[in-house]
Design a protein around this motif. Structure first.
Motif: not given
Length: 127
Positions: A91-94, A96-97, A18, A52
């Motif tokens: 943020a690891p879950d963002r 790809d965004e 990330n 983010g």
């Protein structure tokens, strides 16, 4: 893409999935300041402010080194007066965004006269 932006590279860390590094070159401080007033920079700031990403930046330049400091593939070597190397922890879950936004910026920048490079690189081991 921004007027006066010579190069904008986005590099994804091999060791920290990330972590993103940006390498930016501008012809002068005015071009760098213009970049910070654009709608896409405002969108990035909004993304960052929403949690983010966090970032640290180091200002760099090559003008004091000489024209030999940079190599351009299909243009004469040109020094730059303003630039930055920025480290972002997304943020690891963002991630790809974030990369989707950078891909859109890369396509736009590559079509802008005077923009020498806009590269987006990902790790081969941890894409």
């Amino acid at each position: 893409a921004d007027p006066g932006c010579m190069r904008f590279d986005v590099v994804k860390s091999k060791d920290t999935p990330n972590r993103i590094f940006l390498y930016e070159n501008y012809i002068d401080e005015d071009a760098c300041a213009f970049h910070k007033k654009t709608p896409h920079f405002a969108e990035w700031s909004k993304f960052k402010d929403s949690g983010g990403a966090t970032s640290t930046a180091r200002k760099v330049e090559s003008a004091s080194v000489g024209d030999w400091a940079l190599q351009a593939d299909d243009a004469p070597a040109t020094s730059f007066a303003a630039g930055a190397i920025v480290t972002f922890d997304i943020a690891p879950d963002r991630v790809d965004e974030f990369l989707d936004v950078m891909w859109d910026e890369a396509r736009s920048a590559r079509a802008t006269p005077g923009s020498l490079r806009f590269d987006v690189l990902r790790s081969m081991e941890a894409p």
